[in-house]
Scaffold this active site. Sequence first.
Site, PDB file in Angstrom:
ATOM      1  N   GLY A 123       2.893   0.725   0.109  1.00 22.22           N
ATOM      2  CA  GLY A 123       3.451   1.657  -0.281  1.00 22.22           C
ATOM      3  C   GLY A 123       4.646   1.809  -0.987  1.00 22.22           C
ATOM      4  N   GLY A 125       8.435   4.164  -2.058  1.00 21.59           N
ATOM      5  CA  GLY A 125       9.049   5.477  -2.145  1.00 21.59           C
ATOM      6  C   GLY A 125      10.127   5.534  -2.867  1.00 21.59           C
ATOM      7  N   ALA A 126      11.225   6.491  -2.532  1.00 24.38           N
ATOM      8  CA  ALA A 126      12.479   6.719  -3.526  1.00 24.38           C
ATOM      9  C   ALA A 126      13.501   5.670  -3.257  1.00 24.38           C
ATOM     10  CB  ALA A 126      13.014   7.924  -2.891  1.00 24.38           C
ATOM     11  N   ASP A 239       9.400  17.272   7.106  1.00 21.73           N
ATOM     12  CA  ASP A 239       8.651  16.834   5.802  1.00 21.73           C
ATOM     13  C   ASP A 239       7.063  16.687   6.528  1.00 21.73           C
ATOM     14  OD1 ASP A 239       7.920  16.043   3.513  1.00 21.73           O
ATOM     15  OD2 ASP A 239       8.526  13.679   3.653  1.00 21.73           O
TER      16      ASP A 239
END
Length: 325
Positions: A123, A125-126, A239
């Site tokens: 994965g 992410g930011a 979230d």
Amino acid sequence: MDSARSWFQKFQPRDKSKSPAVPASHGKDPGKPPVDDAPSSATKQKVAAAKQYIENHYKTQMKSLQDRKERRWMLERKLQDAEVPAEEQNNILKHLEKKETEYMRLQRHKMGVEDFELLTIIGRGAFGEVRLCREKTSKSVYAMKKLKKSEMLRRGQVEHVKAERNLLAEVDSAYIVKLYYSFQDDEFLYLIMEYLPGGDMMTLLMRKDTLTEDEAKFYIAETVLAIESIHKHNYIHRDIKPDNLLLDLSGHLKLSDFGLCKPLDSSNFPNLNEPDYTPGKGAKPLPDNTSRLTNSSAPKRTQQEQLSHWQKNRRMLGVFYSWYS
């Protein structure tokens, strides 16, 4: 000899009766503004953090020592109850001391990225990436979350990352992803968490299309327990979505990705821990908005139209999440 006498006279205490009178300003220039010697707020914060760190360190050391004494006492009692010979008791106790020493040595060892074998990326992410890794000594497989410090500082997300790490270290629940190690280097922060090979809830929903009633009840119940476990420690997730609900090898659900979580000060919400309030006879009832909602001008859909509309929106939502995740 004269130099030694002069040095000796320098360190002799002065006679206060012969000292010159001190002016009312205590030697300070009355023309200059007074200097504020009080520490700044940043210094006070650093002092408080250092104090908390030292107290926690010695508290942990004392607790570790007490636990070690209790383990030895329990073992001695079990050996006496089992009527083990004295020589064999000494050998067993020596073996326990050896294991305790090895355990303390492992606790003092500082983990680093060189202690892990980096595997495939699972994965992005930011602030970084998540990849599989294998610990070189135990051969255990974990998920390594790698966060770039400069990007976190640029976006002002330092407090969120601290809250995520503190929550994972503080909350011990079967419905929360476990944190095993956390360390850093000059460029990155690393969170070593358990690896959940079952995927996420969004993938499950897209694959099965529709869950049975029992499956829906099961996953909703475990989601509620996961949210409750962090609310008990005064955190909110902020979230919650299917992508952050992961499944382990046996199919149980665990909540993950606490990058947007926020700690709450319970003192600001005094009514959270109080029993539910029941209005008395004199209390005014809440305004009824149901008539306004039901009497809207929107045309009513049949049950079949509502089901097809919901399935269409869910598929579009799944494509949206898979595109941006």
